[in-house]
Design a protein around this motif. Structure first.
Motif, PDB file in Angstrom:
ATOM      1  N   ASP A 151       4.045   5.680  -5.501  1.00  0.00           N
ATOM      2  CA  ASP A 151       4.122   5.654  -6.973  1.00  0.00           C
ATOM      3  C   ASP A 151       3.168   6.666  -7.612  1.00  0.00           C
ATOM      4  O   ASP A 151       3.499   7.318  -8.606  1.00  0.00           O
ATOM      5  N   LYS A 152       1.983   6.806  -7.034  1.00  0.00           N
ATOM      6  CA  LYS A 152       0.923   7.589  -7.665  1.00  0.00           C
ATOM      7  C   LYS A 152       0.874   9.048  -7.231  1.00  0.00           C
ATOM      8  O   LYS A 152       0.145   9.847  -7.825  1.00  0.00           O
ATOM      9  N   ASN A 153       1.625   9.413  -6.166  1.00  0.00           N
ATOM     10  CA  ASN A 153       1.516  10.764  -5.610  1.00  0.00           C
ATOM     11  C   ASN A 153       2.891  11.367  -5.336  1.00  0.00           C
ATOM     12  O   ASN A 153       3.780  10.668  -4.830  1.00  0.00           O
ATOM     13  N   PRO A 154       3.059  12.645  -5.623  1.00  0.00           N
ATOM     14  CA  PRO A 154       4.349  13.285  -5.324  1.00  0.00           C
ATOM     15  C   PRO A 154       4.578  13.480  -3.824  1.00  0.00           C
ATOM     16  O   PRO A 154       5.717  13.516  -3.370  1.00  0.00           O
ATOM     17  N   LYS A 200       9.805  12.338  -4.853  1.00  0.00           N
ATOM     18  CA  LYS A 200       8.748  11.936  -3.941  1.00  0.00           C
ATOM     19  C   LYS A 200       9.066  12.486  -2.553  1.00  0.00           C
ATOM     20  O   LYS A 200      10.211  12.417  -2.092  1.00  0.00           O
ATOM     21  N   VAL A 201       8.061  13.053  -1.917  1.00  0.00           N
ATOM     22  CA  VAL A 201       8.219  13.606  -0.572  1.00  0.00           C
ATOM     23  C   VAL A 201       7.263  12.901   0.367  1.00  0.00           C
ATOM     24  O   VAL A 201       6.068  12.789   0.077  1.00  0.00           O
ATOM     25  N   PHE A 257      -0.504  20.418   1.530  1.00  0.00           N
ATOM     26  CA  PHE A 257       0.004  19.855   0.273  1.00  0.00           C
ATOM     27  C   PHE A 257      -1.140  19.469  -0.665  1.00  0.00           C
ATOM     28  O   PHE A 257      -1.154  18.385  -1.257  1.00  0.00           O
ATOM     29  N   SER A 258      -2.121  20.347  -0.795  1.00  0.00           N
ATOM     30  CA  SER A 258      -3.221  20.181  -1.765  1.00  0.00           C
ATOM     31  C   SER A 258      -3.948  18.850  -1.593  1.00  0.00           C
ATOM     32  O   SER A 258      -4.201  18.123  -2.558  1.00  0.00           O
ATOM     33  N   ASN A 259      -4.257  18.515  -0.334  1.00  0.00           N
ATOM     34  CA  ASN A 259      -5.028  17.306  -0.009  1.00  0.00           C
ATOM     35  C   ASN A 259      -4.337  16.029  -0.478  1.00  0.00           C
ATOM     36  O   ASN A 259      -4.959  15.146  -1.092  1.00  0.00           O
ATOM     37  N   CYS A 260      -3.065  15.910  -0.178  1.00  0.00           N
ATOM     38  CA  CYS A 260      -2.328  14.689  -0.508  1.00  0.00           C
ATOM     39  C   CYS A 260      -2.834  13.541   0.369  1.00  0.00           C
ATOM     40  O   CYS A 260      -3.449  13.763   1.412  1.00  0.00           O
ATOM     41  N   PRO A 261      -2.589  12.284  -0.032  1.00  0.00           N
ATOM     42  CA  PRO A 261      -3.122  11.141   0.720  1.00  0.00           C
ATOM     43  C   PRO A 261      -2.459  10.964   2.093  1.00  0.00           C
ATOM     44  O   PRO A 261      -1.302  11.358   2.286  1.00  0.00           O
ATOM     45  N   ILE A 262      -3.201  10.376   3.010  1.00  0.00           N
ATOM     46  CA  ILE A 262      -2.707  10.081   4.355  1.00  0.00           C
ATOM     47  C   ILE A 262      -2.806   8.582   4.581  1.00  0.00           C
ATOM     48  O   ILE A 262      -3.854   7.975   4.351  1.00  0.00           O
ATOM     49  N   LEU A 263      -1.722   7.986   5.027  1.00  0.00           N
ATOM     50  CA  LEU A 263      -1.713   6.567   5.381  1.00  0.00           C
ATOM     51  C   LEU A 263      -1.494   6.446   6.884  1.00  0.00           C
ATOM     52  O   LEU A 263      -0.599   7.092   7.437  1.00  0.00           O
ATOM     53  N   LYS A 270       0.827  -1.206   0.000  1.00  0.00           N
ATOM     54  CA  LYS A 270       0.000   0.000   0.000  1.00  0.00           C
ATOM     55  C   LYS A 270       0.862   1.257   0.000  1.00  0.00           C
ATOM     56  O   LYS A 270       0.563   2.242  -0.695  1.00  0.00           O
ATOM     57  N   ILE A 271       1.953   1.229   0.758  1.00  0.00           N
ATOM     58  CA  ILE A 271       2.855   2.381   0.813  1.00  0.00           C
ATOM     59  C   ILE A 271       3.476   2.647  -0.552  1.00  0.00           C
ATOM     60  O   ILE A 271       3.485   3.781  -1.057  1.00  0.00           O
ATOM     61  N   VAL A 272       3.990   1.594  -1.178  1.00  0.00           N
ATOM     62  CA  VAL A 272       4.646   1.747  -2.479  1.00  0.00           C
ATOM     63  C   VAL A 272       3.649   2.226  -3.526  1.00  0.00           C
ATOM     64  O   VAL A 272       3.963   3.103  -4.353  1.00  0.00           O
ATOM     65  N   GLU A 273       2.430   1.689  -3.487  1.00  0.00           N
ATOM     66  CA  GLU A 273       1.401   2.114  -4.440  1.00  0.00           C
ATOM     67  C   GLU A 273       1.092   3.600  -4.273  1.00  0.00           C
ATOM     68  O   GLU A 273       0.969   4.346  -5.254  1.00  0.00           O
ATOM     69  N   THR A 274       0.970   4.047  -3.015  1.00  0.00           N
ATOM     70  CA  THR A 274       0.672   5.458  -2.741  1.00  0.00           C
ATOM     71  C   THR A 274       1.810   6.355  -3.198  1.00  0.00           C
ATOM     72  O   THR A 274       1.588   7.414  -3.800  1.00  0.00           O
TER      73      THR A 274
END
Length: 700
Positions: free
Chosen positions: A18-21, A152-153, A169-175, A12-16
């Motif tokens: 990969d898809k998000n800066p 990637k940050v 960060f413009s509503n970036c994903p949270i894990l 899940k971490i790698v997928e996130t």
């Protein structure tokens, strides 16, 4: 390693990523985020296009986590896995996972603003809200736009407000990664103890005598408290009847410990032996000590707070926040069910504790940070409106701009000067950087490098210097030089020169009650500063070898002149009443020279007309520490600069200057008009000196 919770979320971490800066990862205590995240991304190929940088707000954490990751990957520390902290770089061309302090990453960005050597930047332990991490968060927001395709940050934390960072960060994903925690029983005291050191001592001994095996982690406020409690614990444990309980070893843990003593807390104790670890808040989240089952929480932390209106730091023992209290408790549940003994009532936790710790950016001097931002040459940056996660006060930013203007780091229009650019590259606070550059012009760079290194030492070099009253000091024999009457900076230079003439003899340090480790650190720092100056400065430098040559009075005068330029914002003018000093310009504060100072009075008992100080700090009362006498001709250019001061122009803004200039000059005239006139005749001077002396004795 395989059992750490973060490993279950690897895909899940790698997928996130990969898809998000940008992504925010909230990893609870024990999740393994600090050690495993870099390894996961390394294994998935992210180091093929650049290294992975992992920032830590603390040097101890950067070193220990790097050591752990190198061990887990089976590589030598400094090769594929390394670390970089101030004055120490254990990396190589092979390094693909690099742990570094946030301050080191900031300095790297000066030479490479886009940080192109990194494919991933992980800002770890962001919940600590260190000053440098907060600035990095603001800069990362800009950087991901410039390098959206190849950077990637990740912002990682144990307790950070993920929603706030996501919005930034413009509503970036949270894990969210749960930690591997066992239940922790919270036990509150019925009332606040009068002495939390004694209360901690009693709780620790009770646990040791009555509770099953398991290590004890005790949170203290700072090194002094730790040393006191360690000594008391060792005495009490030795006095226990032999065979009445298991053995115990007492271990301190704080940032000033040398590395060989820090690593002891990560080694398992001998059989049938309990560890009692006495630590600062460094053990809350930055470092994880396995085996802890019992936590004793004093409820306090030592915190530096800066007041921009007075230019004064205070080092205060303050209540921790709810977030800190919960982090401390969580340390007891890493290996099995544990207990947390809170030395305060539950109502204090619920009603008095803040929800979260105040960010460092809102309680620090920002001169170094603002100099860094100015040196980036970003045309759209107005310092007073820079995009911070939690903005500092406008007063703090204005204070920083004024400081930089007075030491020639920026000009009256707010543009960074050539001096300012060189200053930003040095791993020193702006006042010391400016001193080095002025010293090069004055022909005393060698001496200034020594003083800068001495002031950069981790702890007080002269053992007990800050704890001895002025009355007691006079009765302690010492062979150390006295600064020739000019003050503490000259004394620091003389001490080092005297040590140099013994060929850096360790026994000489011991004989003169100097900390050996601190002096060796100074020697190393001085060497590195000399090398950095050679690389940073565009002009030729006068780093003379001493070759046994003793310093002259002219050397001392040149050095004091350089200090005046560096400490232009920390200049104080003598006042007659109360033996006090008034800070020149836009600040007004009555303070005293610290009792430990070697600054000498003249035959009339008068201190010099003007001094500069390294630090203004409030303890029992406001004190100037590390004070040096300067001369009137060096002071006048500084007072003239104040007449041109306009904060809006300094920030990079475009407001009308006239109004601001008028206010500044008006304030300056008002302060000057309130000053008492110095008496002209000899008898009046003597009388004034006597009154000052009596007033000082009365205060003490």
């Amino acid at each position: 390693m395989e059992n750490l919770p973060i490993r279950q979320f690897e895909d899940k971490i790698v997928e996130t990523v990969d898809k998000n800066p940008v992504a925010v990862i909230i990893g609870e205590t024990g999740s393994g985020k600090s050690t495993q995240l870099s390894q996961i991304l390394h294994k998935r190929g992210y180091t093929k296009s650049g290294a992975i940088a992992v920032t830590q707000p603390r040097r101890v954490a950067a070193v220990s986590v790097a050591r752990r990751v190198a061990q887990e990957l089976g590589v030598q520390l400094g090769e594929e896995v390394g670390y970089a902290i101030r004055f120490e770089d254990r990396t190589s061309e092979k390094t693909c996972i690099k742990y570094l302090t946030d301050g080191v990453l900031l300095r790297e960005s000066l030479s490479d603003p886009e940080l192109n050597q990194y494919s991933v930047i992980i800002l770890d332990e962001a919940h600590e809200r260190s000053l440098n991490t907060d600035i990095l968060v603001g800069l990362m927001k800009r950087l991901v736009k410039l390098r959206a395709s190849n950077l990637k940050v990740l912002i990682t934390s144990a307790t950070l407000d993920g929603e706030k960072v996501s919005r930034f960060f413009s509503n970036c994903p949270i894990l969210n990664v749960p930690g591997k925690l066992f239940p922790v029983e919270i036990l509150h005291s019925s009332e606040r103890p009068k002495n939390y050191i004694d209360a901690s001592l009693k709780a620790a001994v009770d646990i040791h005598v009555k509770e099953p095996e398991g290590d004890v982690l005790i949170f203290m406020t700072g090194q002094d408290d730790i040393e006191k409690l360690v000594m008391k614990l060792e005495e009490r444990i030795q006095s226990l009847e032999e065979g009445s309980c298991m053995d115990a070893i007492v271990l301190p843990l704080h940032g000033s410990l040398p590395p060989e003593l820090q690593v002891r807390v990560f080694s398992r104790p001998p059989p049938n032996c309990r560890r009692l670890i006495v630590a600062t808040n460094i053990a809350e989240t930055s470092l994880t000590v396995d085996g802890v089952v019992y936590v004793i929480d004093s409820g306090y932390v030592k915190q530096r707070q800066y007041n921009p209106s007075t230019g004064m730091y205070s080092l205060d023992v303050v209540q921790i926040s709810k977030v800190q209290a919960n982090q401390r408790a969580g340390r007891a549940g890493r290996t099995r069910a544990g207990k947390c003994y809170r030395l305060y009532p539950s109502i204090v936790y619920h009603d008095d504790f803040l929800d979260a710790t105040i960010p460092e950016i809102q309680r620090s001097s920002l001169a170094g940070s603002v100099l860094y931002l100015k040196s980036l040459d970003l045309p759209d940056i107005d310092i007073l409106s820079f995009d911070f996660l939690d903005p500092p006060s406008s007063e703090s930013l204005q204070d920083a701009l004024k400081q930089l203007y007075l030491i020639d780091a920026i000009d009256e229009d707010g543009s960074i000067t050539s001096l300012g650019r060189t200053m930003a590259e040095l791993p020193l606070e702006p006042s010391l950087s400016r001193t080095l550059l002025e010293a090069n012009e004055c022909g005393c760079l060698s001496q200034a490098l020594t003083v800068a290194a001495m002031l950069s030492a981790e702890t007080t070099l002269i053992s007990g210097r800050s704890k001895i009253s002025e009355k007691k000091r006079k009765h302690i024999p010492s062979n150390l030089p006295d600064g020739s009457g000019w003050g503490d900076h000259i004394q620091l230079l003389q001490i080092y020169e005297q040590w140099h003439r013994t060929d850096y003899n360790v026994d000489w340090c011991k004989d003169n009650n100097l900390q050996v480790r601190g002096m060796m650190f100074v020697k190393d720092v001085r060497k590195q500063l000399s090398q950095i100056m050679q690389k940073s400065a565009k002009e030729s430098l006068d780093v003379r070898t001493r070759k046994g040559r003793r310093e002259s009075q002219q050397d001392y005068k040149n050095l004091r002149k350089a200090l005046c330029a560096g400490y232009a914002n920390q200049l104080a003018e003598r006042m007659i009443r109360h033996n006090g000093y008034r800070t020149i310009g836009f600040k007004s504060q009555l303070v005293q020279v610290h009792p430990s100072s070697v600054l000498r009075t003249d035959e009339e008992g008068m201190l010099p007309n003007y001094v500069v100080y390294h630090e203004l700090i409030a303890t029992t009362r406001p004190f100037m520490r590390n004070v040096c006498a300067v001369e009137m001709p060096w002071v006048m250019p500084i007072t003239r600069k104040l007449e041109k001061l306009n904060v809006e122009k300094l920030s990079g803004g475009f407001s009308e200057p006239e109004k601001s200039v008028h206010v500044e000059n008006s304030d300056l005239r008002k302060e000057n008009s309130s000053l008492p006139k110095l008496p002209d005749d000899h008898d009046s001077k003597i009388q004034a000196a006597r009154e000052r002396f009596l007033a000082r004795k009365g205060i003490k």
